[in-house]
Design an enzyme around this catalytic site. Sequence first.
Site, PDB file in Angstrom:
ATOM      1  N   SER A  82       0.812  -1.222   0.000  1.00  0.00           N
ATOM      2  CA  SER A  82       0.000   0.000   0.000  1.00  0.00           C
ATOM      3  C   SER A  82       0.840   1.264   0.000  1.00  0.00           C
ATOM      4  CB  SER A  82      -0.922   0.015   1.223  1.00  0.00           C
ATOM      5  OG  SER A  82      -0.150   0.052   2.413  1.00  0.00           O
ATOM      6  N   GLY A  83       2.132   1.138   0.387  1.00  0.00           N
ATOM      7  CA  GLY A  83       2.994   2.302   0.514  1.00  0.00           C
ATOM      8  C   GLY A  83       3.219   2.722   1.956  1.00  0.00           C
ATOM      9  N   SER A 113       5.221   1.431   4.349  1.00  0.00           N
ATOM     10  CA  SER A 113       6.637   1.500   4.748  1.00  0.00           C
ATOM     11  C   SER A 113       7.311   2.736   4.157  1.00  0.00           C
ATOM     12  CB  SER A 113       7.388   0.242   4.324  1.00  0.00           C
ATOM     13  OG  SER A 113       6.952  -0.862   5.078  1.00  0.00           O
ATOM     14  N   HIS A 154      14.615  -3.337   1.003  1.00  0.00           N
ATOM     15  CA  HIS A 154      14.279  -2.342   2.035  1.00  0.00           C
ATOM     16  C   HIS A 154      15.537  -1.603   2.493  1.00  0.00           C
ATOM     17  CE1 HIS A 154      10.038  -2.406   3.417  1.00  0.00           C
ATOM     18  NE2 HIS A 154      10.004  -3.574   2.805  1.00  0.00           N
ATOM     19  N   GLU A 208      18.060  -5.435  14.613  1.00  0.00           N
ATOM     20  CA  GLU A 208      17.236  -6.602  14.302  1.00  0.00           C
ATOM     21  C   GLU A 208      16.513  -7.047  15.575  1.00  0.00           C
ATOM     22  OE1 GLU A 208      17.146  -7.978  11.209  1.00  0.00           O
ATOM     23  OE2 GLU A 208      18.673  -6.637  10.382  1.00  0.00           O
TER      24      GLU A 208
END
Length: 169
Positions: free
Chosen positions: A12-13, A15, A49, A61
């Site tokens: 969907s955008g 991030s 990413h 992480e």
Amino acid sequence: MTINLVLGGARSGKSARAQRLAETYQDRRVYIATAEPLDAEMRDRIARHQADRGQGWQTVEAPLDLVGAMETLSGEDKVILVDCLTLWLSNLMHHERDVETETARLCECLQRLDQDVILVSNEVGLGLVPETPLGRRFRDAQGRLNQRMAEASDIVEFVAAGLPIRLKG
């Protein structure tokens, strides 16, 4: 301190929206990654990413201990971007962790932190009812997690087709 929740469906955008928000903090950004590179496709996705983020990011992480990772950053003059709560939830369920307890810990942590936080999460309740009991349990847990995060957040946005819609704040 401001907590911003960015919700949206797959691709969907959300991030990209969260990253743009975090980039207003110049080079004072921490990216908490919850994905585990368990297969080639996920390793490629993680690499994309990382390339999209470019320079100026510290990466931590935290596939399971999201609260611990956030607490180690407490007091630093940096924005924290968590991407994403959906993978964190999936990891918790896969490792048979108590989702309600971990969600409560996250809510408490967010109240204590003294820096801005941007949370990314998938909205999975708009699609078909999952076919399997595990799928339905996950969908329900994701919906409850999103509700708790929205309640704890100052700003909530829903992203559809790359366009953010302000729901709260």
